[in-house]
Design a protein around this motif. Structure first.
Motif, PDB file in Angstrom:
ATOM      1  N   GLN A   1       0.978  -1.142   0.145  1.00 36.16           N
ATOM      2  CA  GLN A   1       0.046   0.147  -0.005  1.00 36.16           C
ATOM      3  C   GLN A   1       0.912   1.182  -0.013  1.00 36.16           C
ATOM      4  O   GLN A   1       1.760   1.500   0.859  1.00 36.16           O
ATOM      5  CB  GLN A   1      -0.822   0.112   1.233  1.00 36.16           C
ATOM      6  CG  GLN A   1      -1.858   1.234   1.309  1.00 36.16           C
ATOM      7  CD  GLN A   1      -2.781   1.099   2.686  1.00 36.16           C
ATOM      8  OE1 GLN A   1      -2.693   0.086   3.372  1.00 36.16           O
ATOM      9  NE2 GLN A   1      -3.636   2.194   2.561  1.00 36.16           N
ATOM     10  N   VAL A   2       0.549   2.208  -0.864  1.00 31.91           N
ATOM     11  CA  VAL A   2       1.412   3.438  -0.920  1.00 31.91           C
ATOM     12  C   VAL A   2       1.196   4.374   0.171  1.00 31.91           C
ATOM     13  O   VAL A   2      -0.172   4.514   0.382  1.00 31.91           O
ATOM     14  CB  VAL A   2       1.077   3.871  -2.363  1.00 31.91           C
ATOM     15  CG1 VAL A   2       1.780   5.455  -2.468  1.00 31.91           C
ATOM     16  CG2 VAL A   2       1.646   2.972  -3.584  1.00 31.91           C
ATOM     17  N   GLN A   3       2.151   4.880   0.665  1.00 26.15           N
ATOM     18  CA  GLN A   3       1.807   5.811   1.513  1.00 26.15           C
ATOM     19  C   GLN A   3       2.952   6.738   1.726  1.00 26.15           C
ATOM     20  O   GLN A   3       4.202   6.657   1.408  1.00 26.15           O
ATOM     21  CB  GLN A   3       2.031   5.123   3.363  1.00 26.15           C
ATOM     22  CG  GLN A   3       0.779   4.150   3.871  1.00 26.15           C
ATOM     23  CD  GLN A   3       0.825   3.893   4.940  1.00 26.15           C
ATOM     24  OE1 GLN A   3       1.747   3.628   5.705  1.00 26.15           O
ATOM     25  NE2 GLN A   3      -0.257   3.960   5.668  1.00 26.15           N
ATOM     26  N   LEU A   4       2.687   8.183   1.840  1.00 25.54           N
ATOM     27  CA  LEU A   4       3.379   9.284   1.914  1.00 25.54           C
ATOM     28  C   LEU A   4       2.893  10.181   3.136  1.00 25.54           C
ATOM     29  O   LEU A   4       1.904  10.369   3.323  1.00 25.54           O
ATOM     30  CB  LEU A   4       3.037  10.194   0.501  1.00 25.54           C
ATOM     31  CG  LEU A   4       3.151   9.425  -0.750  1.00 25.54           C
ATOM     32  CD1 LEU A   4       2.561  10.405  -1.843  1.00 25.54           C
ATOM     33  CD2 LEU A   4       4.498   9.142  -0.979  1.00 25.54           C
ATOM     34  N   VAL A   5       4.157  10.099   3.743  1.00 26.35           N
ATOM     35  CA  VAL A   5       4.068  11.160   5.043  1.00 26.35           C
ATOM     36  C   VAL A   5       4.808  12.243   5.063  1.00 26.35           C
ATOM     37  O   VAL A   5       6.039  12.178   5.312  1.00 26.35           O
ATOM     38  CB  VAL A   5       4.222  10.124   6.221  1.00 26.35           C
ATOM     39  CG1 VAL A   5       4.126  11.025   7.492  1.00 26.35           C
ATOM     40  CG2 VAL A   5       3.247   8.775   6.451  1.00 26.35           C
TER      41      VAL A   5
END
Length: 120
Positions: free
Chosen positions: A1-5
């Motif tokens: 799952q792509v996550q950007l924080v």
């Protein structure tokens, strides 16, 4: 799952500096173009800077010479160094990438955003 924080936003006086970070996961970071966008109240979201897979750089005219985008593929992180900040740089800043998946194909992914406020 792509996550950007994203992280690193805050309140700064005009002329000051901030460095934004975007930690990425869920995809092969080194294979993706990474972007920073921003959106001020009442305005459309606009592209601020992009960095390619071979570190080619693109900047919006309004930030050229003041902002620097960079990436660290070992840390899966993209940065936005912002110098000589102006009140008109006030906005929510978003990290973005386009990624291909077997079900949805190409999709845009966004972080949650980080607020940058520049006081005059």
């Amino acid at each position: 799952q792509v996550q950007l924080v994203e992280s690193g936003g805050g309140l700064v006086q005009a002329g000051g500096s901030l460095r934004l970070s975007c930690a990425a996961s869920g995809f092969i970071f080194s294979n993706n173009v990474m972007n920073w966008y921003r959106q001020a109240p009442g305005n459309l979201r606009e592209l601020v800077a992009s960095i390619g897979t071979r570190s080619s750089l693109t900047y919006a005219h309004s930030v050229k010479g003041r902002f620097t985008i960079s990436r660290d593929n070992a840390k899966n992180t993209v940065y936005l160094q912002m110098n000589s900040l102006k009140p008109e740089d006030t906005a929510v800043y978003y990290c973005n990438t386009k990624n291909w998946g077997p079900v949805a194909g190409w999709s845009d992914y966004w972080g949650q955003g980080t607020q940058v406020t520049v006081s005059s």
